[in-house]
Scaffold this active site. Structure first.
Site, PDB file in Angstrom:
ATOM      1  N   CYS A   1       0.851  -1.199   0.000  1.00 32.22           N
ATOM      2  CA  CYS A   1       0.000   0.000   0.000  1.00 32.22           C
ATOM      3  C   CYS A   1       0.883   1.245   0.000  1.00 32.22           C
ATOM      4  O   CYS A   1       0.620   2.225  -0.695  1.00 32.22           O
ATOM      5  CB  CYS A   1      -0.890   0.025   1.239  1.00 32.22           C
ATOM      6  SG  CYS A   1      -1.826  -1.467   1.535  1.00 32.22           S
TER       7      CYS A   1
ATOM      8  N   CYS B   1      -8.734  -2.228  -4.057  1.00 37.28           N
ATOM      9  CA  CYS B   1      -7.355  -1.845  -4.349  1.00 37.28           C
ATOM     10  C   CYS B   1      -6.474  -3.086  -4.337  1.00 37.28           C
ATOM     11  O   CYS B   1      -5.589  -3.249  -5.169  1.00 37.28           O
ATOM     12  CB  CYS B   1      -6.884  -0.850  -3.290  1.00 37.28           C
ATOM     13  SG  CYS B   1      -5.799   0.425  -3.925  1.00 37.28           S
TER      14      CYS B   1
ATOM     15  N   CYS C   1     -34.830   0.517  12.334  1.00 35.57           N
ATOM     16  CA  CYS C   1     -33.694   1.155  13.015  1.00 35.57           C
ATOM     17  C   CYS C   1     -34.171   2.448  13.671  1.00 35.57           C
ATOM     18  O   CYS C   1     -33.827   2.764  14.804  1.00 35.57           O
ATOM     19  CB  CYS C   1     -32.581   1.496  12.031  1.00 35.57           C
ATOM     20  SG  CYS C   1     -32.119   0.184  10.899  1.00 35.57           S
TER      21      CYS C   1
ATOM     22  N   HIS D   1     -33.399   4.249  17.209  1.00 37.39           N
ATOM     23  CA  HIS D   1     -32.268   5.177  17.176  1.00 37.39           C
ATOM     24  C   HIS D   1     -32.643   6.616  16.815  1.00 37.39           C
ATOM     25  O   HIS D   1     -31.870   7.529  17.078  1.00 37.39           O
ATOM     26  CB  HIS D   1     -31.186   4.643  16.240  1.00 37.39           C
ATOM     27  CG  HIS D   1     -30.633   3.325  16.693  1.00 37.39           C
ATOM     28  ND1 HIS D   1     -29.873   3.201  17.820  1.00 37.39           N
ATOM     29  CD2 HIS D   1     -30.771   2.079  16.191  1.00 37.39           C
ATOM     30  CE1 HIS D   1     -29.536   1.927  17.984  1.00 37.39           C
ATOM     31  NE2 HIS D   1     -30.076   1.224  17.019  1.00 37.39           N
TER      32      HIS D   1
ATOM     33  N   CYS E   1     -27.774  -6.132  15.057  1.00 33.72           N
ATOM     34  CA  CYS E   1     -29.028  -5.446  15.337  1.00 33.72           C
ATOM     35  C   CYS E   1     -30.171  -6.141  14.611  1.00 33.72           C
ATOM     36  O   CYS E   1     -31.260  -6.292  15.152  1.00 33.72           O
ATOM     37  CB  CYS E   1     -28.939  -3.990  14.887  1.00 33.72           C
ATOM     38  SG  CYS E   1     -29.057  -2.831  16.248  1.00 33.72           S
TER      39      CYS E   1
END
Lengths: 261, 105
Positions: A76, A114, A177, A181, A222
């Protein structure tokens, strides 16, 4: 019914309806990191680089960054150089639009892309320690920078899909959700505080997991919690949801790699 | 294994210093089974030692109830300049060593 009675009936109705009204998206000045809801001990663990277990992965990522990989024999660092400069702010701008696939791509996806295309190496499987280590290492370079999702019009439909997924009720418990939240953050679910679900600390070390994990792992948790079917790792819906969450957290400082209970 | 150790780089003679040591390890308890029901063999870090200037100042035996990536923090009195060396030994024989240098004035 007198006028006064009618008025009080309306007031009663309004009072009954008020707690049921959806709170909607959290205003910018009320956005709080999940770390704010943690015990002081856990906050201290995250804040101290010598006690934060996620730093073990950051160290590993630092080593992997310099290690040549794949048929191309390139590391990298050969292309990107010093991360403190080249990777600063990158995590704050992901998920971003990927020209090749015509879809948003998250940071993990970008690293794997990548790896496959530039390094000609086998992409890491989901939740692989090396992938988490590299992601944590790159995300770490954006520590303290505000979440800054790109203003790319091509991302809008995907972000809207993410919002739709966030607001759609799923699973046997029939919860979205947003039900927790957006509408009940700050409250408690069982013994645990309900945070606002901002993705600014990922990948993070969950004490429950005893290891570092990605946002997708957390989202799957969740979903299992509301007894819904979980999409597989890397599913496009997950990336759309991540994109929406990042937009929803816009302006909050990044804290990766975080610690959560 | 990868480790993260921390001690002050410099200290005054007689000062109490805090030392922190963490090692990356799954601490597999030996009580779990894999997806096919086969037991996963125990593999934990069972011993930690810390030497300061060649002398052992702290050691610990670890047991299966200790979390993954065990973290220890302890204090000692800064007596002399020298290396502080940390060694972890696991059930499978793997060891990890880390050293930090301290200068005492």
């Amino acid at each position: 019914m007198t006028r006064g009675q009618r008025l009080s009936a309306w007031l009663l109705l309004a009072a009954l309806a008020a707690p049921l009204a959806l709170a909607g998206e959290i205003p910018r000045d009320q956005r709080r990191s999940g770390a704010d809801f943690m015990a002081p001990e856990t906050r201290a663990m995250q804040a101290d680089d010598t006690a934060n277990p996620a730093m073990l992965w950051v160290l590993e990522g630092d080593a992997l960054w310099r290690e040549p990989a794949g048929a191309a024999g390139q590391s990298c660092a050969d292309c990107h150089g010093d991360t403190a400069e080249s990777m600063r702010g990158v995590a704050a701008r992901h998920p971003a639009f990927d020209e090749a696939s015509g879809r948003p791509i998250d940071l993990q996806g970008r690293i794997n892309q990548c790896r496959a295309e530039r390094q000609s190496a086998e992409p890491f499987p989901p939740e692989d320690d090396r992938l988490l280590a590299l992601t944590a290492y790159v995300a770490r370079q954006s520590l303290g920078l505000p979440a800054d999702p790109p203003d790319d019009p091509r991302l809008v439909p995907f972000q809207e899909n993410g919002r739709h997924l966030f607001e759609r009720r799923i699973g046997q418990l029939n919860l979205s959700c947003a039900d927790c939240h957006d509408d009940h953050w700050g409250g408690r679910l069982g013994g645990a505080p309900i945070p606002q679900a901002h993705p600014t600390g990922y990948p993070l070390y969950r004490l429950e997991w005893q290891t570092l994990g990605s946002l997708q792992r957390r989202l799957r948790n969740c979903m299992t919690g509301v007894r819904a079917e979980t999409p597989s790792f890397g599913a496009p819906d997950f990336v759309d949801l991540e994109l929406y969450l990042m937009r929803r957290a816009e302006g909050l400082p990044l804290e990766a790699p975080g610690v959560r209970p | 294994m990868r480790s993260l150790v921390n001690a002050p780089k410099t200290a005054r003679q007689g000062e109490i210093i805090e030392i922190k040591a963490m090692v990356a390890h799954p601490m597999e308890t030996g009580y779990r089974t894999d997806a096919k029901g086969a037991p996963i063999p125990r593999n934990i870090v069972n011993r930690f030692t810390c030497t300061y200037d060649g002398e052992e100042i702290f050691s610990a035996d670890f047991f299966p109830a200790i979390s993954a990536n065990p973290f220890l923090s302890f204090t000692t009195v800064a007596t002399a300049s020298g290396p502080i060396t940390f060694t972890w030994t696991a059930d499978d024989g793997a060891t990890q060593t880390a050293t930090v240098e301290i200068t005492v004035t």
